[in-house]
Motif scaffolding. Sequence first.
Motif, PDB file in Angstrom:
ATOM      1  N   GLU A  20       0.854  -1.175   0.000  1.00 29.30           N
ATOM      2  CA  GLU A  20       0.000   0.000   0.000  1.00 29.30           C
ATOM      3  C   GLU A  20       0.895   1.232   0.000  1.00 29.30           C
TER       4      GLU A  20
ATOM      5  N   THR B 293       6.043   2.739  -1.062  1.00 28.47           N
ATOM      6  CA  THR B 293       5.220   1.531  -1.140  1.00 28.47           C
ATOM      7  C   THR B 293       5.681   0.612  -0.010  1.00 28.47           C
TER       8      THR B 293
ATOM      9  N   LYS C 210       1.321  -3.871   3.801  1.00 26.90           N
ATOM     10  CA  LYS C 210       0.099  -3.464   4.485  1.00 26.90           C
ATOM     11  C   LYS C 210       0.243  -3.680   5.989  1.00 26.90           C
TER      12      LYS C 210
ATOM     13  N   THR D  67      -6.181   3.595   5.455  1.00 24.13           N
ATOM     14  CA  THR D  67      -5.700   4.039   4.150  1.00 24.13           C
ATOM     15  C   THR D  67      -4.510   4.960   4.324  1.00 24.13           C
ATOM     16  N   SER D  68      -3.925   5.365   3.206  1.00 25.22           N
ATOM     17  CA  SER D  68      -2.798   6.302   3.259  1.00 25.22           C
ATOM     18  C   SER D  68      -3.219   7.636   3.872  1.00 25.22           C
TER      19      SER D  68
END
Length: 245
Positions: free
Chosen positions: A4, A71, A74, A134-135
């Motif tokens: 992610e 990147t 997760k 999430t980011s």
Amino acid sequence: MKAEWLYGFNPVLEAIRSGRKIKTIYISKQRHEHIEKIIEIAKVEGICVEFAEKDFFDVRFHKGHQGIAATVEKKRLLSIEEILSIPEEKGEAPFFLVLDLIEDPRNLGAILRIADAVGIHGVIFQSHRSAKITSTVCKASSGAIEYVNIAEVVNIKHAIDKMKKLDITIIGAEAGSGLTYWDIDLKTSLALVIGSEGHGLRKTVRDACDFVVSLPMRGKVNSLNVSVATGIFAYEVIRQRSLKE
């Protein structure tokens, strides 16, 4: 690895420091401030670093990317059983945070930052109708998410039932309650339940609470931002637990 995106200086830096697996770090060619720190740590850890134009970041991320992204693997979420075992392993009175349908990712990120600051043992949220990890959440947490134990469950009421079987007191936070948060003993094993933005606690969740408390309001605006209220409640727990008997 399942990857992610993270973006922003602190989220990327804390991901490195915490030991999360990182595939590639991307740095804007226009960024100069503090990049040596990131590059030096990445070199030691054997992490690939690539330089990119500003547009690379602008098209992928919200404002606030600060010209750095990565990147990463997760974040591992824990089971409710794993979360509930943490206080005993640490020899501490349980202190959990249960989120009843928090929908705004920035609010979730801010709450996770508070959870890290006060040493909450675990944050539990429901998979359906809630903000996901999430980011944007990672950015709002300023990297604190790396150090917070999180469990995503199908039904938080079932999670509350599991807590009650361990004699954990369930304290709901709701505007307009007859009790204020300093009216009850917060030194005991507890889980603080925070309701959603605008709607508060669902009735079934409120009914599952042992106590429902509120913050006294003297102004003309009838509520605080959910993350601000969470911070006030959480620090009252810390204050009471720090008092000498």
